[in-house]
Design an enzyme around this catalytic site. Structure first.
Site, PDB file in Angstrom:
ATOM      1  N   CYS A 100     -22.516 -30.961  -5.115  1.00 31.13           N
ATOM      2  CA  CYS A 100     -21.584 -30.377  -6.057  1.00 31.13           C
ATOM      3  C   CYS A 100     -20.443 -31.344  -6.367  1.00 31.13           C
ATOM      4  CB  CYS A 100     -21.013 -29.156  -5.371  1.00 31.13           C
ATOM      5  SG  CYS A 100     -20.523 -27.969  -6.493  1.00 31.13           S
ATOM      6  N   CYS A 200     -21.056 -23.666  -2.689  1.00 32.57           N
ATOM      7  CA  CYS A 200     -20.054 -24.225  -3.585  1.00 32.57           C
ATOM      8  C   CYS A 200     -20.114 -23.527  -4.939  1.00 32.57           C
ATOM      9  CB  CYS A 200     -20.405 -25.697  -3.725  1.00 32.57           C
ATOM     10  SG  CYS A 200     -19.518 -26.571  -4.933  1.00 32.57           S
TER      11      CYS A 200
END
Length: 395
Positions: A100, A200
């Protein structure tokens, strides 16, 4: 006046980051990333993006900074979610947080920020940045956060010099308690907000539910391998060369059905990861069972009793050459060279003594002490003192 775009996530860390930058005289813009639409797999309102974006907006309003939302869900699906499905399908366990940061926050998001005329992007990560001159070039260092309990340098282990040059970490020198204190003093709505858990940007997810969107359940067997199995017998290995020894130290155990007894059933080997204890639903063993390996081709899960089972431990690991990444490119070792480092194979693991060995095909990381649950698809990161030097995907 330098312009900074802060990734406001609706949490206390990014809120305080924005406040500190404003205090330091930067022109600050708050940007909220919307990366996920599907609420069907998140658990009971844990971290739904709507609440987070409202909190982020209220913080921006309180600080008197411009605020906008960017929808990155398409890129997120393509670069993170599809990658995760793909990895789980292969029997590997990806780390979405590291990805991410590499693919979304410090790539897609950073490009948007720079297109808005920003000089820097700032995030609420607990890590620090330093720089110095070497051969007339500026070298950027990624340093661990001062709060040892919160240090997030591991999650940024795939950053490049270019990305670091444009990044600020305003809370890296602070303890979490200090960050909360600042937020309370400034009357920020996020001051008491719990830290988000889970994937995330997606929030708390039932991973099997999440994976079942793409990976269908498929019944298979759970096999328990005894700790005294021949596989673990110490053999007096002698090696013709160093590479043979490195291969030996980092090799995986390979199991067959006949290596143990069938103790239960599961709904898909691709839902499980090494070291996992929950979700096996097998009772009646003196010590709990841990996953020691998964075979997604044959759809078999191999387990061992107790956390000291020899199948859990390995001395080393291998990173294929295209997955070796140096944050500090100037310190990269060449074919045939080695380097003593401290390394970790998961977030919050205490740093371990290890040696890197660079070969033609990739890098071996050999630890002084055997490590539990070295897992393909996860990242290993290596450090010198407080500085993260590089990382790689365990293959």
């Amino acid at each position: 006046m330098k312009k900074v775009v802060v990734g406001l996530s609706g949490g206390v860390d990014s809120s305080v980051s924005a406040y500190l930058l404003k205090e330091q005289g930067y022109e600050v813009i708050g940007l909220f990333m919307k990366n996920w639409h599907d609420d069907s797999v998140t658990i009971s309102d844990e971290c739904p993006w709507l609440d987070d974006s409202n909190d982020a907006m209220m913080v921006a309003d309180k600080l008197g900074i411009p605020f906008q939302t960017v929808d990155l869900s398409e890129q997120y699906k393509e670069r993170i979610v599809d990658y995760m499905f793909n990895e789980y399908e292969k029997g590997r366990t990806p780390n979405p947080d590291v990805l991410c940061n590499r693919e979304i926050k410090f790539d897609v998001f950073m490009k948007i920020a720079l297109s808005l005329g920003a000089d820097y992007v700032a995030t609420g990560h607990y890590c620090r940045k330093a720089e110095f001159k070497k051969d007339n070039e500026t070298v950027y260092q990624l340093l661990s956060g001062k709060d040892n309990n919160k240090d997030q340098s591991y999650f940024l282990c795939q950053l490049t010099q270019e990305q670091l040059s444009k990044t600020l970490f305003p809370i890296g020198e602070l303890q979490k308690s200090e960050v909360r204190k600042i937020a309370a003093e400034q009357d920020l709505v996020t001051a008491e907000k719990k830290d988000s858990q889970g994937l995330c940007f997606i929030g708390k997810v039932r991973l099997p539910d999440f994976l079942q969107q793409k990976l269908k359940p498929k019944e298979g067997v759970i096999v328990e391998v005894p700790a005294d199995h021949d596989t673990y017998a110490e053999d007096d290995a002698s090696f013709n060369n160093q590479i043979a020894q490195l291969k030996y130290l980092s090799k995986k155990f390979n199991y067959q059905l006949e290596d143990g007894k069938i103790v239960g059933k599961h709904q898909g080997a691709h839902y499980f990861t090494k070291g996992q204890r929950k979700g096996l639903a097998v009772g009646g063993t003196p010590e709990p069972l841990f996953v020691i390996d998964t075979d997604v081709d044959e759809n078999v899960i191999y387990t061992g009793q107790g956390k000291d089972h020899p199948g859990i431990y390995r001395q080393g690991l291998f990173i294929s050459q295209d997955e070796v990444h140096w944050v500090r490119r100037d310190l990269a070792i060449e074919n045939g060279e080695e380097l003593k480092v401290k390394a970790r194979i998961r977030y919050r693991q205490p740093l371990q003594d290890a040696t890197l060995y660079q070969t033609e095909n990739g890098m071996y990381v050999i630890f002084e002490e055997p490590q539990a649950s070295i897992t393909e698809g996860q990242f290993v990161a290596w450090y010198k003192n407080e500085e993260l030097l590089g990382s790689g995907v365990i293959s």
